[in-house]
Write an enzyme that holds these catalytic residues in place. Structure first.
Site, PDB file in Angstrom:
ATOM      1  N   HIS A 540      -9.529  -4.541   6.781  1.00 56.15           N
ATOM      2  CA  HIS A 540     -10.426  -5.301   5.748  1.00 56.15           C
ATOM      3  C   HIS A 540     -11.556  -5.930   6.541  1.00 56.15           C
ATOM      4  CE1 HIS A 540      -7.160  -4.892   3.051  1.00 56.15           C
ATOM      5  NE2 HIS A 540      -8.377  -4.701   1.817  1.00 56.15           N
ATOM      6  N   GLY A 715      -7.889  -3.980  -4.678  1.00 55.58           N
ATOM      7  CA  GLY A 715      -8.586  -4.869  -5.619  1.00 55.58           C
ATOM      8  C   GLY A 715      -7.852  -6.389  -5.635  1.00 55.58           C
ATOM      9  N   SER A 763      -4.322  -1.624   0.389  1.00 52.02           N
ATOM     10  CA  SER A 763      -4.571  -3.285  -0.023  1.00 52.02           C
ATOM     11  C   SER A 763      -3.947  -3.603  -1.225  1.00 52.02           C
ATOM     12  CB  SER A 763      -6.100  -3.324  -0.335  1.00 52.02           C
ATOM     13  OG  SER A 763      -6.752  -4.550  -0.384  1.00 52.02           O
ATOM     14  N   GLU A 821       1.288  -5.879   6.629  1.00 52.08           N
ATOM     15  CA  GLU A 821       0.247  -5.554   7.091  1.00 52.08           C
ATOM     16  C   GLU A 821       0.399  -4.485   8.388  1.00 52.08           C
ATOM     17  OE1 GLU A 821      -3.950  -5.513   8.368  1.00 52.08           O
ATOM     18  OE2 GLU A 821      -2.860  -6.195   6.650  1.00 52.08           O
TER      19      GLU A 821
END
Length: 883
Positions: A540, A715, A763, A821
């Site tokens: 990101h 989102g 995400s 992650e």
């Protein structure tokens, strides 16, 4: 670096020794490998295993680095009214200009600052948040001329360089000068701090640091003693605070039960206005048994002195003549005694019982955004309640939707001031109102009403100001250097971990900053930012938008059909028309419109009169026709040619997606005789939330359910969807009439579930996949997910409109800690879709999902009540508990 190994992955050996930049885009002719690293082209000789840098000379003047001029209206950042409303300061493209509203020349500040110690910093910098000082002669702003952000003061009409205040203030997002010549500025910054900077001494006092969210607004009392702000008191609530800057004490003046923020004093210092989200009036959902609170906010008024009555309470007012202001309330413009004195009278505050004096301004609750005190009235803005799904064809177009209203104390009523606004502000003396409509500005009296307001022509009568008078010089190379430093600094200050994930971030800047001088285009600069931020090794970290050189754009038109060239008929044939939503023009084929009678097998002979054949495809003929009506010549079998007019699509994305989902659902239903349901969630935003609920009611009541999150774009709504899937049926409501029983709780899954995921689910799609597994909702089937779960809050724009994102919100889970992650979540059952599967049209992941859920249903199917069961009156009842 480059490595070599055997085809089976053995004997891996490093071939190059780059320690500063990544090896990128390697390409080989079999004898050598050419690649890019750190703005240079390198050549690796395979036989000799040697590397050398190629000396590439490009004889170019690099025109994209040339100086040019732009209009401020295209790059507006902030606009600030002069304290008396007679001038305006405009912050645009990192620069500051000031001007009288309708006459005179535009002043731009000097480019170099001087510091208190006389040292001269570098010239390249950006100015932000330009704000008039109360004397109306100086401007304050935030400058990064020294490499860090600092406050500066300058007189826009003076040749004197700006004075830099050396105080460390972080990255401010609001600055507010104190009135009454106090030479202090309040600051809200990225560390969620409320600071007050003494401009004379450079000393900084911190009045609060919020733990959970950034403070909501800043406001000084007219005498410059009291500073009001909203700050959190818990994870989900906030209160209004008053800081006495004379004593240094901070007082909480609302209870903290609600979300309170955005305070403002009235110009006479009698009231404190603020917004609060405390109207818990539930609104029923239109489709599901649910309620929400979309109209929760309202502007409120707090009398600062205990003896001050509510200006809305008619029973407490003394008699007054028509047009007189109520109970000594705020003056209206032009009334006797409305001149603002040089030094405002001291503002009295009775702190005892202050939270019990709050009164609501008599307006309906709604989605309010700001409240500001003005002379004779209080102004408040709001936005309409509307859906979150933007129309891609109209998004960003049209008039803004904000509404500005006021409560007029002289008329004792609410008035509509202006519709279709982007924002508003009031001058320090409360007598002038600025209304912004995107890049347009209107400056009028604070008693303004849009009815009969003088039209749209620029001038004093209408109030419209020509911001096009401001032209700004742009030096792209200097801008890129400043932007690189700011993007680096934003990561340093916002990245979720203070140690930058162990990356030497200072060293990264030292390596990448010199490359800016070699950048020849905006596209190259974008590439540099991506690489620099990529050194963090965290998801990101994006760079989006920016001021690119205009290029010709020809939007492709689409027929919404699969066409193939037939050798037999030597023409283009419609082989399939995807099935979308016929009622939605964005997700249906224009070929199925009523009355057209177009079928699969029909041949397309021409588009707008242009014959289509092997050399001229229909797609080529539809170039630059997006969204336009075109004439299509068709032929069916031996029948005569016919011409029809269709409005071709701008994009087939909506149609193709709907068709794919429909096919998957049909596959599941057909394979299970309707026993198993299917839901696809394309992202975890408004569209994904919509898609989930579109099919939830019909699919969740089957014997089992497949939840598909493959290709999920992320989102933030995963927890809302997981909550729905976590509902466990424990009973049913039976009715005498009607076939179906109603589950308790409602909208709960009837049977077991499985989920499908893949490497394109990322995400919040990662998080949903992992949560599905962690909650034990069923087996997760597919491939390991993307592995990017450090979230972002895109809000920081660079000078040319570029937005960079900083990974700010990391996620920890009970089973893997921070390990989601850069890894993702493993499926319980791995199923890979091979290229051969794609070619053959097979979906082995969906097939495995069907098989697994059927096995679970057979082992432990849904438990339903027998239709004949009724309560037995003879059965023992529960005991009645005594009080």
């Amino acid at each position: 670096n480059l490595y070599r190994c055997t085809p089976t992955g053995r004997n891996m050996r490093r071939l190059t020794s780059h320690e500063d930049f990544y090896v990128r885009y390697p390409s080989s002719d079999g004898r050598s490998i050419v690649y890019h690293a750190g703005a240079d082209i390198w050549l690796f000789d395979i036989a000799e295993e040697t590397t050398r840098r190629l000396d590439v000379g490009i004889p170019s003047s690099r025109p994209q680095r040339n100086r040019r001029f732009v209009r401020a209206t295209k790059h507006l950042e902030t606009i600030d009214l002069h304290p008396k409303g007679e001038r305006v300061a405009v912050n645009a493209r990192g620069k500051v200009a000031s001007m009288a509203l309708w006459e005179g020349a535009v002043s731009q500040h000097p480019h170099k600052s001087r510091t208190r110690n006389g040292q001269e910093p570098e010239a390249q910098h950006r100015l932000r948040l330009a704000t008039w000082m109360p004397d109306g002669k100086r401007l304050a702003a935030v400058s990064d001329e020294s490499g860090e952000e600092r406050l500066v003061l300058f007189a826009p009409d003076s040749a004197e360089p700006p004075i830099q205040i050396g105080a460390e203030i972080g990255r401010p997002y609001t600055i507010e000068p104190a009135p009454a010549g106090a030479d202090r500025i309040a600051v809200l910054n990225h560390r969620q701090e409320v600071l007050v900077v003494n401009l004379g001494s450079g000393q900084v006092k911190r009045f609060r640091r919020s733990d959970d969210s950034r403070p909501k607004g800043l406001a000084w009392s007219p005498d410059g003693r009291w500073l009001a702000f909203g700050a959190d008191v818990a994870a989900s609530t906030s209160a209004i605070f008053l800081a006495d800057t004379m004593t240094g004490k901070v007082h909480q003046v609302t209870t903290g039960e609600f979300v309170d923020g955005h305070p403002s004093f009235d110009p006479e210092g009698r009231y404190l206005y603020f917004l609060s989200w405390r109207d818990f009036n539930p609104v029923a959902d239109g489709m599901f048994f649910d309620f929400g609170f979309p109209m929760a906010a309202r502007p409120y008024l707090l009398p600062l002195v205990a003896t001050e009555s509510s200006p809305f309470a008619a029973e407490h007012r003394p008699p007054r003549a028509p047009g007189a202001r109520p109970n000594g309330g705020p003056d209206a413009p032009g009334e006797q005694g409305s001149e603002q004195p040089e030094a405002a009278a001291p503002v009295a505050v009775d702190l005892d019982g202050i939270a019990d004096r709050i009164v609501a301004i008599p307006v309906q609750a709604g989605p309010y955004t700001r409240v500001v005190g003005a002379a004779g009235r209080v102004l408040f803005s709001s936005l309409p309640v509307e859906g979150n799904l933007a129309d891609p064809e109209t998004s960003g177009k049209g008039r803004p939707k904000g509404r500005l209203q006021s409560y007029d104390f002289g008329k004792d009523k609410v008035e509509n001031v202006a519709d279709g606004i982007s924002g508003f502000d009031v001058s320090m003396d409360g007598k002038t109102l600025a209304i912004q409509v995107r890049s347009k500005l209107r400056v009028v009296s604070s008693s303004f009403s849009e009815e009969g307001s003088g039209g749209d022509d620029i001038g004093r009568e209408s109030g419209w100001v020509d911001l096009g008078r401001i032209r700004l010089e742009v030096n792209p190379g200097a801008e890129w250097a400043q932007m690189a430093r700011e993007a680096w600094r934003l990561q340093r200050d916002q990245f979720w971990s203070e140690d930058m994930s162990g990356v030497d971030w200072e060293d990264v800047y030292r390596r990448y900053a010199p490359l800016v001088e070699r950048v020849g285009s905006r596209g190259e600069f974008s590439d540099l930012l991506w690489e620099m931020q990529g050194e963090l090794g965290t998801s990101h970290a994006y760079e989006m938008g920016g001021d690119y050189r205009p290029t010709p754009t020809y939007h492709q038109g689409f027929l919404g059909a699969d066409l193939e060239h037939s050798r037999q008929s030597k023409s283009w044939q419609i082989v399939r028309i995807p099935q979308g939503d016929s009622w939605d023009p964005k997700s249906t084929s224009p070929l199925i419109a009523p009355g057209l009678d177009i079928r699969e097998g029909d041949r397309v002979l021409a588009v707008n009169g242009t014959i289509v054949d092997r050399s001229m495809s229909p797609a080529r003929a539809l170039t630059d026709q997006a969204g336009r009506p075109v004439t299509i010549t068709l032929k069916r079998g031996r029948r005569k040619e016919r011409k029809i007019v269709v409005k071709v699509l701008r994009s087939e994305r909506g149609l193709r997606y709907r068709d794919w989902v429909n096919q998957n659902r049909a596959t599941v239903h057909d394979a299970t005789d309707g026993a198993i349901g299917y839901i696809h969630i394309p992202d975890m935003g408004a569209f994904g939330y919509s898609e989930f609920h579109r099919h939830f009611s019909t699919e969740v009541d089957r014997d089992g359910l497949i939840v598909d999150v493959r290709f999920n774009g992320g989102g933030n709504v995963s927890e809302l969807l997981i909550q729905k899937l976590l509902r466990r049926r424990i009973g049913y409501d039976l009715r005498r009439h009607g076939k179906n029983s109603m589950p308790y709780p409602g909208d709960s899954p009837r049977g077991p579930m499985v989920a499908l995921t893949n490497e394109w689910a990322g995400s919040d799609g990662d998080i949903f996949s992992h949560a599905f597994k962690l909650y034990g909702l069923g087996p997760l089937i597919g491939t390991r997910t993307w592995g990017g779960v450090v979230g972002i809050w895109p809000r920081h724009s660079l000078v040319d409109g570029t937005v960079t994102t900083q990974p700010e919100f990391s996620h920890w889970f009970t089973d893997v800690g921070w390990g989601l992650e850069n890894y993702g979540t493993e499926p319980d059952i791995e199923v890979v879709i091979t290229p051969q599967d794609y070619r053959a049209g097979r979906d082995p992941q969906l097939e495995r999902g069907i098989a697994e859920v059927l096995d679970i249903v057979e082992a432990r199917g849904p438990q339903d009540p027998e239709p004949s069961e009724r309560p037995d009156k003879s059965a023992p009842r529960l005991p009645v508990l005594e009080r």
